[in-house]
Design a protein around this motif. Structure first.
Motif, mmCIF file in Angstrom:
data_model
loop_
_atom_site.group_PDB
_atom_site.id
_atom_site.type_symbol
_atom_site.label_atom_id
_atom_site.label_comp_id
_atom_site.label_asym_id
_atom_site.label_seq_id
_atom_site.Cartn_x
_atom_site.Cartn_y
_atom_site.Cartn_z
ATOM 1 N N LEU A 64 -2.112 -4.453 -5.881
ATOM 2 C CA LEU A 64 -2.430 -3.519 -6.960
ATOM 3 C C LEU A 64 -3.361 -2.412 -6.459
ATOM 4 O O LEU A 64 -3.178 -1.230 -6.768
ATOM 5 N N ALA A 65 -4.351 -2.803 -5.660
ATOM 6 C CA ALA A 65 -5.325 -1.836 -5.168
ATOM 7 C C ALA A 65 -4.687 -0.774 -4.289
ATOM 8 O O ALA A 65 -5.153 0.369 -4.248
ATOM 9 N N MET A 66 -3.600 -1.115 -3.583
ATOM 10 C CA MET A 66 -2.965 -0.132 -2.701
ATOM 11 C C MET A 66 -2.315 1.006 -3.473
ATOM 12 O O MET A 66 -1.976 2.042 -2.900
ATOM 13 N N ALA A 67 -2.147 0.834 -4.779
ATOM 14 C CA ALA A 67 -1.708 1.939 -5.635
ATOM 15 C C ALA A 67 -2.905 2.680 -6.225
ATOM 16 O O ALA A 67 -2.738 3.581 -7.045
ATOM 17 N N GLY A 68 -4.105 2.287 -5.809
ATOM 18 C CA GLY A 68 -5.309 2.868 -6.375
ATOM 19 C C GLY A 68 -5.628 2.322 -7.751
ATOM 20 O O GLY A 68 -6.432 2.902 -8.478
ATOM 21 N N ALA A 69 -5.031 1.193 -8.107
ATOM 22 C CA ALA A 69 -5.220 0.632 -9.445
ATOM 23 C C ALA A 69 -6.463 -0.252 -9.501
ATOM 24 O O ALA A 69 -6.878 -0.836 -8.498
ATOM 25 N N ARG A 70 -7.028 -0.354 -10.697
ATOM 26 C CA ARG A 70 -8.099 -1.315 -10.963
ATOM 27 C C ARG A 70 -7.453 -2.591 -11.487
ATOM 28 O O ARG A 70 -6.921 -2.608 -12.588
ATOM 29 N N PRO A 71 -7.462 -3.662 -10.706
ATOM 30 C CA PRO A 71 -6.795 -4.898 -11.133
ATOM 31 C C PRO A 71 -7.429 -5.461 -12.404
ATOM 32 O O PRO A 71 -8.649 -5.433 -12.567
ATOM 33 N N LEU A 72 -6.579 -6.011 -13.294
ATOM 34 C CA LEU A 72 -7.068 -6.532 -14.569
ATOM 35 C C LEU A 72 -6.737 -8.008 -14.759
ATOM 36 O O LEU A 72 -7.625 -8.826 -14.979
ATOM 37 N N HIS A 73 -5.446 -8.346 -14.703
ATOM 38 C CA HIS A 73 -5.015 -9.686 -15.080
ATOM 39 C C HIS A 73 -3.975 -10.220 -14.087
ATOM 40 O O HIS A 73 -3.158 -9.462 -13.562
ATOM 41 N N LEU A 74 -4.007 -11.537 -13.889
ATOM 42 C CA LEU A 74 -3.046 -12.209 -13.024
ATOM 43 C C LEU A 74 -2.381 -13.356 -13.772
ATOM 44 O O LEU A 74 -2.948 -13.912 -14.713
ATOM 45 N N ALA A 94 -1.335 11.062 -6.313
ATOM 46 C CA ALA A 94 -0.084 10.444 -5.902
ATOM 47 C C ALA A 94 -0.311 9.713 -4.586
ATOM 48 O O ALA A 94 -0.842 10.279 -3.631
ATOM 49 N N LEU A 95 0.053 8.430 -4.548
ATOM 50 C CA LEU A 95 -0.055 7.622 -3.341
ATOM 51 C C LEU A 95 1.299 7.000 -3.054
ATOM 52 O O LEU A 95 1.973 6.553 -3.975
ATOM 53 N N GLY A 96 1.683 6.959 -1.787
ATOM 54 C CA GLY A 96 2.955 6.327 -1.464
ATOM 55 C C GLY A 96 3.306 6.473 -0.007
ATOM 56 O O GLY A 96 2.852 7.414 0.676
ATOM 57 N N ALA A 97 4.121 5.562 0.488
ATOM 58 C CA ALA A 97 4.506 5.584 1.896
ATOM 59 C C ALA A 97 5.294 6.830 2.256
ATOM 60 O O ALA A 97 5.339 7.220 3.427
ATOM 61 N N GLY A 98 5.911 7.480 1.285
ATOM 62 C CA GLY A 98 6.719 8.660 1.557
ATOM 63 C C GLY A 98 5.952 9.964 1.543
ATOM 64 O O GLY A 98 6.558 11.041 1.589
ATOM 65 N N LEU A 99 4.620 9.909 1.498
ATOM 66 C CA LEU A 99 3.823 11.127 1.346
ATOM 67 C C LEU A 99 3.057 11.535 2.603
ATOM 68 O O LEU A 99 2.304 12.503 2.580
ATOM 69 N N ALA A 100 3.226 10.816 3.707
ATOM 70 C CA ALA A 100 2.532 11.179 4.949
ATOM 71 C C ALA A 100 3.067 12.494 5.498
ATOM 72 O O ALA A 100 4.266 12.786 5.388
ATOM 73 N N ARG A 101 2.171 13.279 6.097
ATOM 74 C CA ARG A 101 2.556 14.597 6.626
ATOM 75 C C ARG A 101 2.052 14.739 8.060
ATOM 76 O O ARG A 101 1.005 14.182 8.415
ATOM 77 N N PRO A 102 2.754 15.511 8.897
ATOM 78 C CA PRO A 102 2.260 15.763 10.250
ATOM 79 C C PRO A 102 0.837 16.306 10.232
ATOM 80 O O PRO A 102 0.504 17.180 9.425
ATOM 81 N N GLY A 103 0.004 15.777 11.086
ATOM 82 C CA GLY A 103 -1.398 16.162 11.142
ATOM 83 C C GLY A 103 -2.321 15.173 10.467
ATOM 84 O O GLY A 103 -3.528 15.160 10.737
ATOM 85 N N ASP A 104 -1.790 14.329 9.569
ATOM 86 C CA ASP A 104 -2.617 13.349 8.873
ATOM 87 C C ASP A 104 -3.225 12.350 9.860
ATOM 88 O O ASP A 104 -2.650 12.063 10.917
ATOM 89 N N ALA A 105 -4.373 11.815 9.481
ATOM 90 C CA ALA A 105 -5.042 10.790 10.285
ATOM 91 C C ALA A 105 -4.674 9.411 9.762
ATOM 92 O O ALA A 105 -4.454 9.219 8.562
ATOM 93 N N VAL A 106 -4.617 8.449 10.677
ATOM 94 C CA VAL A 106 -4.323 7.057 10.329
ATOM 95 C C VAL A 106 -5.568 6.219 10.596
ATOM 96 O O VAL A 106 -6.115 6.246 11.704
#
Length: 367
Positions: A111-121, A185-197
């Motif tokens: 959940l956190a990898m989407a930038g979400a605040r986890p609530l319930h499981l 917006a967060l997602g694996a498809g949003l990386a761009r040349p020049g970005d740092a890892v």
């Protein structure tokens, strides 16, 4: 590391090899196996083929097609993140954790990898006839402690018992929901040349710890699992960098190598790593060398990979290192334009090697 859009140009014969590999990466996966093997659950190429050729084909929809570790859905004007996972780790108890806190932290982190605040499981248990009640009580207590630390509640669940010999003691399936309160917006498809890892800390500790806990190698070690909830670390990163964060992934099955290949493929870019910059503890490196395993492929359960705009790299590194779970964070590479969609690693000897996705996993049943 390179500063432009391309990695240094390889020799002509190397270029042909890279072209062939690029073509192979772009082919649509086909399920050729007639029966499921352990490799299909290991997070590598066999898993990707299973997911894309069977499940994505059967259940295709725009949300699932993103192939993220969670779905971000809008419900009544609120953005929610939703995820599910199953845990089959062997052994059930290992230094630094057990299947219980692993199940909570793994779900919270997706959940956190989407930038979400986890609530319930939710928590579903498949128990084998004869499983010790004392062990189940210990697992439940561990889950409760991990949930409290992650500030989530376990609000629903299910229990099934199967005949003796039809399971491996205890399996746990979880689902989680969280609220997405940022507008990035967060997602694996949003990386761009020049970005740092970046990586948030030393890699491979969980997988190595679980392997050594099995006792097959008779190796004494002080390693412990890195299992931990990452929502607070993510919040600190987003507060520092905002929209400069492109993508977040926790490096579980398949490790950092598999995560970076997924990002390269989704964004149609290449990633160039600096091997010397990747943090690896001596105990992990020693065990990996003994077994002939690259630490880049060993699972973590409390580490994440972040791809951020180059202009935000220093701020991102500072935010991670200011948090207890990111004190040893490091910039480990850069996104470049070519040769997409590959991951390359510059070695300490001055050469470059391809970091591909493995067929299976050299360390099965680690989560």
């Amino acid at each position: 590391m390179t500063t432009g859009r391309k990695a240094s140009r390889p020799a002509p014969d190397e270029e042909e090899v890279l072209r062939r590999i690029e073509r192979a990466h772009r082919r649509k996966p086909r399920m050729r196996d007639e029966r499921i093997t352990l490799a299909h659950g290991a997070g590598g190429k066999a898993t990707q083929t299973l997911i894309e050729a069977v499940f994505l084909t059967a259940f295709h929809n725009p949300v699932l097609a993103r192939l993220e570790d969670q779905a971000v859905l809008t419900v009544g004007g609120t953005q929610l993140a939703f995820t599910t996972d199953s845990y089959v780790v062997s052994p059930l108890f290992f230094p630094g954790g057990d299947i219980g806190d692993l199940a909570v932290n793994g779900t919270v982190n997706d959940l956190a990898m989407a930038g979400a605040r986890p609530l319930h499981l939710s928590a579903g248990f498949i128990l084998e006839e004869g499983f010790p009640v004392a062990d189940l009580t210990r697992i439940a207590a561990s889950m409760a402690e991990a949930a409290a630390a992650a500030e989530v509640d376990i609000v629903t669940g299910d229990t099934k018992v199967v005949e003796r010999g039809k399971a491996d003691g205890c399996y746990i399936t979880t689902a989680g929901v969280g609220v997405v309160e940022h507008g990035f917006a967060l997602g694996a498809g949003l990386a761009r040349p020049g970005d740092a890892v970046l990586v948030s800390g030393p890699i491979g500790e969980h997988g190595t710890t679980v392997l050594l806990a099995r006792g097959d190698l008779d190796i004494a070690s002080e390693l412990t699992s890195d299992t931990a909830p990452l929502a607070g670390l993510v919040a600190a990163l987003l507060d520092a960098c905002g929209g400069g964060v492109r993508c977040l992934r926790d490096a579980t099955r398949g490790g950092v190598a598999t995560v970076l290949n997924e990002i390269a493929r989704a964004s149609d870019v290449a990633v160039v790593l600096d091997e010397a910059a990747v943090p690896v503890r001596p105990g992990v490196r020693g065990a990996a060398e003994l077994l002939g395993i690259d630490p880049l492929y060993i699972a973590c359960e409390g580490r994440m990979v972040a791809v951020v705009d180059a202009a935000d790299a220093e701020a991102a590194l500072g935010a991670l290192r200011a948090h207890p779970l990111g004190e040893q964070a490091a910039v480990i590479g850069q996104v470049v334009a070519e040769p997409a969609p590959l991951v390359l690693c510059r070695t300490g000897f001055g050469g470059t090697r391809i970091v591909d996705v493995l067929i299976g996993d050299p360390l099965p049943r680690i989560c």
